[in-house]
Design an enzyme around this catalytic site. Structure first.
Site, PDB file in Angstrom:
ATOM      1  CE  LYS A   1      33.245  27.813  56.848  1.00  0.00           C
ATOM      2  NZ  LYS A   1      32.623  26.985  57.838  1.00  0.00           N
TER       3      LYS A   1
ATOM      4  CD  GLU B   1      47.425  21.000  54.960  1.00  0.00           C
ATOM      5  OE1 GLU B   1      47.047  22.133  54.958  1.00  0.00           O
ATOM      6  OE2 GLU B   1      47.500  20.198  55.778  1.00  0.00           O
TER       7      GLU B   1
ATOM      8  N   GLY C   1      32.954  22.571  57.472  1.00  0.00           N
ATOM      9  CA  GLY C   1      33.673  21.799  56.655  1.00  0.00           C
ATOM     10  C   GLY C   1      33.307  20.441  56.451  1.00  0.00           C
ATOM     11  NE  ARG C   2      33.147  17.928  62.316  1.00  0.00           N
ATOM     12  CZ  ARG C   2      33.624  19.106  62.740  1.00  0.00           C
ATOM     13  NH1 ARG C   2      34.645  19.977  62.251  1.00  0.00           N
ATOM     14  NH2 ARG C   2      33.460  19.624  63.997  1.00  0.00           N
TER      15      ARG C   2
ATOM     16  CD  GLU D   1      37.864  17.966  61.851  1.00  0.00           C
ATOM     17  OE1 GLU D   1      39.207  18.411  61.720  1.00  0.00           O
ATOM     18  OE2 GLU D   1      36.998  18.194  60.902  1.00  0.00           O
TER      19      GLU D   1
ATOM     20  CG  HIS E   1      39.674 -12.625  54.349  1.00  0.00           C
ATOM     21  ND1 HIS E   1      39.713 -13.941  54.166  1.00  0.00           N
ATOM     22  CD2 HIS E   1      38.535 -12.511  53.918  1.00  0.00           C
ATOM     23  CE1 HIS E   1      38.796 -14.539  53.725  1.00  0.00           C
ATOM     24  NE2 HIS E   1      37.757 -13.741  53.321  1.00  0.00           N
TER      25      HIS E   1
ATOM     26  CE  LYS F   1      44.218  23.757  60.478  1.00  0.00           C
ATOM     27  NZ  LYS F   1      43.293  24.639  60.290  1.00  0.00           N
TER      28      LYS F   1
HETATM   29  C1  G6Q Z   1      35.997  20.386  58.924  1.00  0.00           C
HETATM   30  C2  G6Q Z   1      37.396  20.888  59.015  1.00  0.00           C
HETATM   31  C3  G6Q Z   1      38.426  20.823  58.306  1.00  0.00           C
HETATM   32  C4  G6Q Z   1      38.477  21.561  56.935  1.00  0.00           C
HETATM   33  C5  G6Q Z   1      39.732  21.726  56.417  1.00  0.00           C
HETATM   34  C6  G6Q Z   1      39.789  22.421  55.105  1.00  0.00           C
HETATM   35  O1  G6Q Z   1      34.982  20.627  59.507  1.00  0.00           O
HETATM   36  O2  G6Q Z   1      36.875  22.297  59.198  1.00  0.00           O
HETATM   37  O3  G6Q Z   1      38.539  19.455  58.018  1.00  0.00           O
HETATM   38  O4  G6Q Z   1      37.312  21.100  56.222  1.00  0.00           O
HETATM   39  O5  G6Q Z   1      40.671  22.035  57.041  1.00  0.00           O
HETATM   40  O6  G6Q Z   1      39.457  23.664  55.112  1.00  0.00           O
HETATM   41  P1  G6Q Z   1      39.033  24.619  54.112  1.00  0.00           P
HETATM   42  O7  G6Q Z   1      38.038  24.319  53.327  1.00  0.00           O
HETATM   43  O8  G6Q Z   1      39.067  26.193  54.901  1.00  0.00           O
HETATM   44  O9  G6Q Z   1      40.451  24.579  53.128  1.00  0.00           O
END
Ligand code: G6Q
Length: 550
Positions: free
Chosen positions: A206, A212, A267-268, A353, A384, A512
């Protein structure tokens, strides 16, 4: 906003809890032959049995009073009509617009978001079709055989979970890979057997600033260019899913290969947006639309059903009941379907989250517990492993059992066995086993009185452990869409009751920020002094070892 405990609906619930906490569900079932009919329901193709919960027919109306006092119905309208529900980031949270299959405009900040959504969906349709048909070719003129989605968190968990869940609908000869971890082993292993000439990279981010994802994307591009040589070939092998046009083009991806989304997509909550491109490529755009349709079915139910007959509302209120009255701190997700093996991990992010917060919407500290720890594995494996603790441990762990009635792989007796295990676990958790029953069983098996006495404390089960059971007809895109949307809305309702903002995630920032500083220190290779003794000590151990390796 007032605290939960000061609401008018709180005290009647607290009194009701005192009455009910000692009651066993077995007695409740014995007293009320209509309990299953009264405490089960259907919505958007899903069937929910919530009769194996520690509730009477009075509990839900009392919990609904709490929801009404929190103005839930209006808060649902605010969510779906583009109000600024994410108050700390001053944004709407319009994931429901992404799967709006009606002609209804959805306005936010004075603008209808639907034309942009439809434009990107159409771009996704064209692109996914081109990849699937082989019309989209790599630099050597060959069709794409492998897609690597590079993203993390919300840009990874959703599409990965859905692609796994819909494995039976995926195109053969088109393999999907997901790389998220900054650990170089992840991308190294993913690229090991891939051919650069037939590999497509989807860079899903996003912000397009995530450390990463950018590290993995650069490594992927270097790996690709080692074979392709010419930078111009990047255009046919790298596409981006992002809100950040400038960063995408700075990376070297052509604007025409960028699939946009918007800041009001969390994001989620983003798998319904361009972030779902890997899903569309894997299962085809029509199936992706069925996924959207399933979620839309659940949205319509959530928006229109009475609170007492509303599936996400009921499931959320049950969680509130266990967290705030019974003191439950965790919630087990037990999908009895191998294709749903990533569903607990996906729900961990969605719920933890979103509702892992201790500040109320106005910034004040909450005086009650909020989101529980969510965990799980597919059945029957969990049986199990950790089910021992769920049956006989000291913690109360409410659990959701999820199972499709029809298998996509009806091999031998496997599916009846799977179904039987799922249902039997919910029965065992509810029923338990008392000393008398155990003694009878052991006597039948020839055990002596002293042996029965010696083992009875170990072999009895208290039971009275709550479960929900969700039945799906089968795992298909539409039922999966409804299932995911059910949990999204459940999480939202909980946040309304707890008066927290489920759409921000400030708690991930500190780590971070500190990682940037620690990275500089590790790469500088000098001894660290700026932290506490533990952090300095650990950095120095690593630096020393790295310096001997250099
Ligand atoms: C979700 C968070 C988080 C996000 C990641 C990746 O709700 O905001 O999990 O999706 O940190 O972020 P980017 O899509 O910006 O790389």
């Amino acid at each position: 906003m007032s605290d939960l405990m000061s609401l008018n609906a709180w005290q009647p619930l607290a009194d009701h809890y005192q009455q009910i906490k000692g009651e066993h569900m077995l007695d409740m079932f014995a007293r009320d032959t209509g309990r299953f009919d009264n405490l089960s329901m259907q919505a958007a193709g899903l069937f929910l049995d919530y009769s194996k919960n520690r509730i009477s027919n009075d509990t839900l109306p009392l919990l609904v009073n709490l929801a009404k006092e929190r103005d839930l119905q209006n808060r649902i309208s605010d969510l779906m009509s583009g109000e600024t529900v994410n108050n700390t980031e001053q944004r709407a949270a319009l994931h429901t617009a992404l799967r709006n299959r009606s002609d209804r405009p959805v306005m936010t900040a004075g603008q209808d978001v639907m034309p942009d959504i439809r434009r990107v969906l159409s771009q996704m349709s064209t692109f996914s079709e081109a990849v699937r048909s082989g019309q989209w070719q790599g630099y050597s003129g060959e069709a794409i055989t492998d897609i690597v989605n590079i993203g993390i968190g919300g840009s990874d968990l959703g599409p990965q979970m859905v692609t796994e869940a819909l494995h039976r609908y995926c195109k053969p000869n088109l393999s999907l890979h997901f790389v998220s971890n900054v650990d170089g082993s992840h991308i190294t292993k993913a690229l090991q057997n891939l051919n650069p000439a037939t590999t497509l990279f989807i860079i899903a981010s996003k912000t397009f600033t995530t450390q990463e994802t950018l590290a993995n994307a650069h490594t992927a591009r270097d790996w690709f260019l080692e074979s392709a040589k010419d930078k111009q070939h990047v255009a046919s092998h790298f596409v981006a899913l992002s809100t950040n046009r400038d960063a995408v083009t700075a990376f070297g991806i052509d604007e025409s290969n960028m699939f946009a989304f918007w800041d009001w997509v969390g994001g989620r909550y983003s798998l319904w947006s361009a972030i779902g491109l890997s899903v569309a490529c894997a299962v085809g755009f029509e199936r992706f639309e069925e996924l959207l349709q399933g979620a839309h079915d659940m949205d319509l139910h959530f928006q229109s059903a009475k609170l007492t007959e509303n599936m996400p509302v009921i499931m959320a209120l049950l969680t509130v009941w266990y967290v705030n009255f019974f003191g439950a701190v965790s919630h087990l997700i037990a999908p009895y379907d191998q294709y749903l093996h990533r569903f607990p991990a996906y729900l961990q992010q969605l719920t933890m989250e979103s509702n892992g917060k201790s500040a109320m919407r106005d910034g004040g500290a909450v005086a009650h517990n909020t989101g529980p720890i969510v965990w799980g594995e597919p059945g029957t494996n969990g049986q199990h492993a950790y089910f021992q603790l769920v049956h006989q441990g000291t913690h109360l762990i409410p659990a959701d059992f999820i199972v499709p009635v029809e298998s996509l792989n009806p091999v031998g007796r496997h599916h009846p066995m799977l179904l039987a295990n799922c249902i039997a676990q919910t029965e065992a958790l509810m029923r338990g086993k008392d000393r008398e029953t155990l003694a009878m069983e052991m006597k039948d098996q020839g055990a002596s009185d002293s042996e029965i006495k010696r083992l009875s404390g170990h072999k009895t089960f208290s039971g009275n452990r709550p479960t929900n059971t969700l039945l799906l007809e089968t795992i298909d895109p539409r039922s999966l869409g409804a299932l995911i949307a059910l949990y999204e809305h459940k999480v939202f309702v909980e946040s309304v009751i707890w008066d927290i903002n489920p759409f921000d995630q400030w708690g991930v920032e500190l780590g971070k920020q500190l990682a940037k500083q620690v990275l500089q220190e590790i790469e500088a290779g000098k001894s660290a002094t700026a932290h506490d003794a533990s952090t300095n000590g650990l950095i120095n151990c690593i630096v020393k070892r790295r310096n001997t390796l250099a």
